[in-house]
Design a protein around this motif. Structure first.
Motif, PDB file in Angstrom:
ATOM      1  N   ILE A  69       0.673  -1.018   0.133  1.00  0.00           N
ATOM      2  CA  ILE A  69       0.334   0.237   0.000  1.00  0.00           C
ATOM      3  C   ILE A  69       0.755   1.591   0.144  1.00  0.00           C
ATOM      4  O   ILE A  69       2.131   0.840   0.350  1.00  0.00           O
ATOM      5  CB  ILE A  69      -1.053   0.115   1.386  1.00  0.00           C
ATOM      6  CG1 ILE A  69       0.351  -0.192   2.723  1.00  0.00           C
ATOM      7  CG2 ILE A  69      -2.346  -0.940   1.181  1.00  0.00           C
ATOM      8  CD1 ILE A  69      -1.026   0.170   3.722  1.00  0.00           C
ATOM      9  N   GLU A  70       0.201   2.740  -0.433  1.00  0.00           N
ATOM     10  CA  GLU A  70       1.294   3.563  -0.879  1.00  0.00           C
ATOM     11  C   GLU A  70       0.327   4.792  -0.449  1.00  0.00           C
ATOM     12  O   GLU A  70      -0.549   4.671  -0.274  1.00  0.00           O
ATOM     13  CB  GLU A  70       1.169   3.508  -1.302  1.00  0.00           C
ATOM     14  CG  GLU A  70       2.695   2.632  -2.609  1.00  0.00           C
ATOM     15  CD  GLU A  70       3.024   3.483  -3.374  1.00  0.00           C
ATOM     16  OE1 GLU A  70       2.147   4.292  -4.432  1.00  0.00           O
ATOM     17  OE2 GLU A  70       3.817   3.071  -4.149  1.00  0.00           O
ATOM     18  N   HIS A  71       0.559   5.545   0.787  1.00  0.00           N
ATOM     19  CA  HIS A  71      -0.187   6.906   1.259  1.00  0.00           C
ATOM     20  C   HIS A  71       0.949   7.809   1.401  1.00  0.00           C
ATOM     21  O   HIS A  71       1.978   7.307   2.475  1.00  0.00           O
ATOM     22  CB  HIS A  71      -1.279   6.217   1.633  1.00  0.00           C
ATOM     23  CG  HIS A  71      -1.983   7.455   2.639  1.00  0.00           C
ATOM     24  ND1 HIS A  71      -2.912   8.144   1.875  1.00  0.00           N
ATOM     25  CD2 HIS A  71      -2.060   7.571   4.118  1.00  0.00           C
ATOM     26  CE1 HIS A  71      -4.463   8.893   2.853  1.00  0.00           C
ATOM     27  NE2 HIS A  71      -3.008   8.846   3.953  1.00  0.00           N
ATOM     28  N   PHE A 124     -10.591  -2.782  -3.983  1.00  0.00           N
ATOM     29  CA  PHE A 124      -9.947  -1.296  -3.605  1.00  0.00           C
ATOM     30  C   PHE A 124      -8.114  -2.126  -3.125  1.00  0.00           C
ATOM     31  O   PHE A 124      -7.824  -1.379  -4.061  1.00  0.00           O
ATOM     32  CB  PHE A 124     -10.774  -0.957  -2.581  1.00  0.00           C
ATOM     33  CG  PHE A 124     -10.076   0.870  -2.528  1.00  0.00           C
ATOM     34  CD1 PHE A 124     -10.067   1.323  -3.700  1.00  0.00           C
ATOM     35  CD2 PHE A 124      -9.276   0.431  -1.166  1.00  0.00           C
ATOM     36  CE1 PHE A 124      -9.622   2.869  -3.064  1.00  0.00           C
ATOM     37  CE2 PHE A 124      -9.198   1.846  -1.089  1.00  0.00           C
ATOM     38  CZ  PHE A 124      -9.153   3.013  -2.001  1.00  0.00           C
ATOM     39  N   LEU A 125      -8.376  -2.574  -2.863  1.00  0.00           N
ATOM     40  CA  LEU A 125      -6.879  -3.015  -1.590  1.00  0.00           C
ATOM     41  C   LEU A 125      -6.298  -2.895  -2.944  1.00  0.00           C
ATOM     42  O   LEU A 125      -4.889  -2.995  -2.726  1.00  0.00           O
ATOM     43  CB  LEU A 125      -6.683  -3.249  -0.675  1.00  0.00           C
ATOM     44  CG  LEU A 125      -7.576  -3.321   0.807  1.00  0.00           C
ATOM     45  CD1 LEU A 125      -7.549  -3.290   2.269  1.00  0.00           C
ATOM     46  CD2 LEU A 125      -6.996  -1.263   0.903  1.00  0.00           C
ATOM     47  N   LEU A 138      -0.823   2.682   8.599  1.00  0.00           N
ATOM     48  CA  LEU A 138      -0.779   3.732   7.565  1.00  0.00           C
ATOM     49  C   LEU A 138      -2.079   2.928   6.563  1.00  0.00           C
ATOM     50  O   LEU A 138      -2.824   3.433   6.083  1.00  0.00           O
ATOM     51  CB  LEU A 138       0.275   3.366   6.779  1.00  0.00           C
ATOM     52  CG  LEU A 138       0.704   3.543   5.334  1.00  0.00           C
ATOM     53  CD1 LEU A 138       0.853   5.355   5.358  1.00  0.00           C
ATOM     54  CD2 LEU A 138       1.607   3.099   4.667  1.00  0.00           C
ATOM     55  N   LEU A 139      -2.086   1.682   7.045  1.00  0.00           N
ATOM     56  CA  LEU A 139      -3.623   1.042   6.344  1.00  0.00           C
ATOM     57  C   LEU A 139      -4.785   1.780   6.490  1.00  0.00           C
ATOM     58  O   LEU A 139      -5.750   1.783   5.772  1.00  0.00           O
ATOM     59  CB  LEU A 139      -3.253  -0.688   6.554  1.00  0.00           C
ATOM     60  CG  LEU A 139      -5.145  -1.705   6.095  1.00  0.00           C
ATOM     61  CD1 LEU A 139      -4.711  -1.482   4.513  1.00  0.00           C
ATOM     62  CD2 LEU A 139      -4.970  -2.447   6.935  1.00  0.00           C
ATOM     63  N   LYS A 140      -4.940   1.571   8.228  1.00  0.00           N
ATOM     64  CA  LYS A 140      -6.209   2.722   8.104  1.00  0.00           C
ATOM     65  C   LYS A 140      -6.142   4.097   7.922  1.00  0.00           C
ATOM     66  O   LYS A 140      -7.198   4.172   7.646  1.00  0.00           O
ATOM     67  CB  LYS A 140      -5.798   2.982   9.887  1.00  0.00           C
ATOM     68  CG  LYS A 140      -7.654   3.109  10.711  1.00  0.00           C
ATOM     69  CD  LYS A 140      -7.231   3.012  12.008  1.00  0.00           C
ATOM     70  CE  LYS A 140      -8.731   3.586  12.548  1.00  0.00           C
ATOM     71  NZ  LYS A 140      -8.391   3.986  13.978  1.00  0.00           N
ATOM     72  N   GLN A 141      -5.140   4.508   7.968  1.00  0.00           N
ATOM     73  CA  GLN A 141      -5.016   6.023   7.332  1.00  0.00           C
ATOM     74  C   GLN A 141      -5.581   6.388   5.676  1.00  0.00           C
ATOM     75  O   GLN A 141      -5.943   6.916   4.702  1.00  0.00           O
ATOM     76  CB  GLN A 141      -3.389   6.682   7.066  1.00  0.00           C
ATOM     77  CG  GLN A 141      -3.619   6.544   9.099  1.00  0.00           C
ATOM     78  CD  GLN A 141      -1.840   7.771   9.121  1.00  0.00           C
ATOM     79  OE1 GLN A 141      -0.964   7.538   8.354  1.00  0.00           O
ATOM     80  NE2 GLN A 141      -2.037   8.220  10.193  1.00  0.00           N
ATOM     81  N   TYR A 142      -5.272   5.386   4.986  1.00  0.00           N
ATOM     82  CA  TYR A 142      -5.184   5.122   3.871  1.00  0.00           C
ATOM     83  C   TYR A 142      -6.392   4.420   3.088  1.00  0.00           C
ATOM     84  O   TYR A 142      -7.762   5.438   2.395  1.00  0.00           O
ATOM     85  CB  TYR A 142      -4.167   4.119   2.739  1.00  0.00           C
ATOM     86  CG  TYR A 142      -4.026   3.691   2.014  1.00  0.00           C
ATOM     87  CD1 TYR A 142      -4.722   4.397   0.893  1.00  0.00           C
ATOM     88  CD2 TYR A 142      -4.532   1.854   1.810  1.00  0.00           C
ATOM     89  CE1 TYR A 142      -4.312   3.442  -0.610  1.00  0.00           C
ATOM     90  CE2 TYR A 142      -5.592   2.072   0.625  1.00  0.00           C
ATOM     91  CZ  TYR A 142      -4.708   2.317  -0.334  1.00  0.00           C
ATOM     92  OH  TYR A 142      -5.003   2.430  -1.959  1.00  0.00           O
ATOM     93  N   LEU A 143      -7.396   4.231   3.777  1.00  0.00           N
ATOM     94  CA  LEU A 143      -8.506   3.253   3.957  1.00  0.00           C
ATOM     95  C   LEU A 143      -9.407   4.395   4.685  1.00  0.00           C
ATOM     96  O   LEU A 143     -10.671   4.637   3.872  1.00  0.00           O
ATOM     97  CB  LEU A 143      -9.379   2.202   5.309  1.00  0.00           C
ATOM     98  CG  LEU A 143      -8.838   0.346   4.042  1.00  0.00           C
ATOM     99  CD1 LEU A 143      -8.508  -0.398   5.138  1.00  0.00           C
ATOM    100  CD2 LEU A 143      -9.640   0.342   3.304  1.00  0.00           C
ATOM    101  N   CYS A 144      -8.997   5.818   5.173  1.00  0.00           N
ATOM    102  CA  CYS A 144     -10.069   6.387   6.004  1.00  0.00           C
ATOM    103  C   CYS A 144      -9.969   7.886   5.302  1.00  0.00           C
ATOM    104  O   CYS A 144     -10.745   8.198   4.539  1.00  0.00           O
ATOM    105  CB  CYS A 144      -9.439   6.596   7.440  1.00  0.00           C
ATOM    106  SG  CYS A 144      -9.812   5.871   8.809  1.00  0.00           S
ATOM    107  N   ALA A 145      -8.760   7.327   4.017  1.00  0.00           N
ATOM    108  CA  ALA A 145      -8.269   8.654   3.652  1.00  0.00           C
ATOM    109  C   ALA A 145      -9.826   8.581   2.030  1.00  0.00           C
ATOM    110  O   ALA A 145      -9.340   9.546   1.216  1.00  0.00           O
ATOM    111  CB  ALA A 145      -6.916   9.180   2.549  1.00  0.00           C
ATOM    112  N   ASN A 146      -9.600   7.325   2.153  1.00  0.00           N
ATOM    113  CA  ASN A 146     -10.021   6.647   0.508  1.00  0.00           C
ATOM    114  C   ASN A 146     -11.772   6.166   0.964  1.00  0.00           C
ATOM    115  O   ASN A 146     -12.522   5.181   0.164  1.00  0.00           O
ATOM    116  CB  ASN A 146      -9.696   5.817  -0.601  1.00  0.00           C
ATOM    117  CG  ASN A 146      -8.259   6.903  -0.743  1.00  0.00           C
ATOM    118  OD1 ASN A 146      -8.226   6.762  -1.666  1.00  0.00           O
ATOM    119  ND2 ASN A 146      -7.309   5.885   0.045  1.00  0.00           N
TER     120      ASN A 146
END
Length: 337
Positions: A48-50, A208-209, A111-119
C-alpha cells in the motif's frame, strides 16, 4: 478465502531465504484455515502507498469486523521481550537487540487505516450497506515467529505477549481475536456491538486494496506451491548452516476459461446443502437455509479463473454465475428438499 496468494520466491541470500520460507509457512496455515471462509479474506504480500509512505504487509486479514496485520519473522535461537517491549535474540550464544516486529506491524496497520479512511468515499461508492465508516472497525496486529524459536515472554507487557505467537498457532490467535459468535447464540449476538461488513462489502474492500496499487515484489516470482511447513535450514556436523533440499518450484501456466456445468450452493453457517430456498434482497440473490435460517449469497468467485468480477443472473427458476473476465457461465444449483 485466499484473495492474494503468497508467491514462491527465491533469493541468493540464506537469511532472505529463511524469511521467505517463514512467510510461506504462515501463508500455509492461513490457507488451511480460511480458504473456504466467506467471512475471512486473506491477502498475502499486500503493498500500500499513502501520503508519500509505503508498506509491504506480509499477511492482511480482512474479516467481518475489521482488519488484522500479521508480520512474519524468521528468528532462530532464543527471543526475549523485556518489560519495555524491547526485543533481543541470541545467535551462537551472543545476545543482541533487534527491532520490534510488533511495532513494525503497528506502523503498517496505522498506514493502512489512514489509507482506508482517506479513501472512504472511494471505497463506499462500491456498496451501500456500510455503516459508521471505516475508522470505527477493529484494527489489530500479530507477529508470527519461526516454530523452532524459543520465546521468553515472562517480562513482556501483556498486550505484546498476546500478539506474539509461533507460526502453527497463528490461526488459533486470529480466531480468538476475530471472535465469531455462533449463529445460535442469540444473546451474545445482541450484546456484540461491533459494526460488521457483509460478504459483498468485504470483497469490495479487498478489490479496492488489490486494484488501487500495483502489487509487486522485489524478487523473481513464480506461482506458490503451498508445501507444508518444514525447517529451511539444518546444522551440519561442523556447525555450518546449509539449505535443506526443497521440492522443485512448479510454475503454473496462466489460467484459461474452462467449461463449468454447475456450482453447488451450500449454507455458510451450518454447511447444509439441502433445504435451501432462493431469495433476492438488497445485495442480490441468496439462499436461505431451512435448518439454521442463515442466509448465504449466491455470488462467489469464478470457478474457472477465480475472478471476483462475477454476478448472478436469473432466468425463471435457473440461477447462473457469470464471470466478466473469462466469460464463464455456471449454473448455480441448490437443493430445496
Amino acid at each position: 478465502m485466499i484473495l492474494k496468494d503468497k508467491t514462491q520466491t527465491s533469493s541468493s541470500s540464506l537469511k532472505l531465504d529463511a524469511g521467505i520460507k517463514q512467510e510461506h509457512d504462515v501463508a500455509f496455515y492461513l490457507r488451511r484455515a480460511y480458504k473456504n471462509s466467506d467471512n475471512v479474506m486473506v491477502l498475502n504480500d499486500l503493498r500500500i502507498e499513502h501520503d508519500g509512505e509505503s508498506a509491504q504487509i506480509d499477511h492482511l486479514i480482512v474479516y467481518t469486523y475489521g482488519f488484522i496485520v500479521v508480520e512474519s519473522k524468521s528468528i532462530r535461537g532464543e527471543v526475549k521481550v523485556n518489560e519495555y517491549g524491547e526485543w533481543s535474540r541470541s545467535y551462537k550464544g551472543l545476545w543482541s537487540g533487534v527491532p520490534s516486529p510488533i511495532k513494525q506491524a503497528e506502523l503498517q496497520l496505522k498506514l493502512l487505516k489512514q489509507y482506508l479512511c482517506a479513501n472512504t468515499e472511494k471505497v463506499i461508492g462500491k456498496f451501500l450497506g456500510i455503516q459508521q465508516g471505516l475508522g470505527a472497525r477493529c484494527y489489530d496486529v500479530f507477529c508470527a515467529i519461526s516454530s523452532d524459536a524459543i520465546i521468553d515472554r515472562s517480562k513482556a507487557p501483556k498486550d505484546i505477549a498476546t500478539k506474539l505467537v509461533k507460526s502453527e498457532f497463528v490461526t488459533d490467535a486470529l480466531d480468538k481475536k476475530m471472535n465469531f459468535i455462533k449463529f445460535y447464540n442469540l444473546a451474545a449476538k445482541i450484546a456484540d456491538t461491533r459494526p460488521t461488513f457483509n460478504q459483498d462489502e468485504l470483497l469490495c474492500i479487498c478489490n479496492f486494496l488489490l486494484g488501487d496499487i500495483q502489487q509487486q515484489n522485489v524478487v523473481n516470482e513464480a506461482q506458490a506451491v503451498w508445501a507444508a511447513p518444514a525447517t529451511l535450514m539444518t546444522n551440519t556436523a561442523a556447525g555450518s548452516v546449509q539449505p535443506t533440499p526443497q521440492a522443485a518450484v512448479i510454475t503454473k501456466p496462466p489460467t484459461k476459461a474452462v467449461a463449468v456445468d454447475a456450482v453447488a450452493a451450500q449454507c455458510k453457517h451450518c454447511g447444509q446443502c439441502s433445504g435451501l430456498t432462493a431469495q433476492s434482497g438488497r445485495y442480490g440473490y441468496y439462499v436461505q437455509c431451512g435448518s439454521c435460517g442463515g442466509n448465504t449469497p449466491l455470488k462467489r468467485p469464478c470457478p474457472a479463473c477465480n475472478s471476483l468480477n462475477t454476478k448472478v443472473s436469473r432466468a425463471k427458476a435457473v440461477y447462473r454465475l457469470n464471470c466478466a473476465d473469462c466469460s464463464t457461465i455456471a449454473t448455480v444449483e441448490f437443493n430445496s428438499n
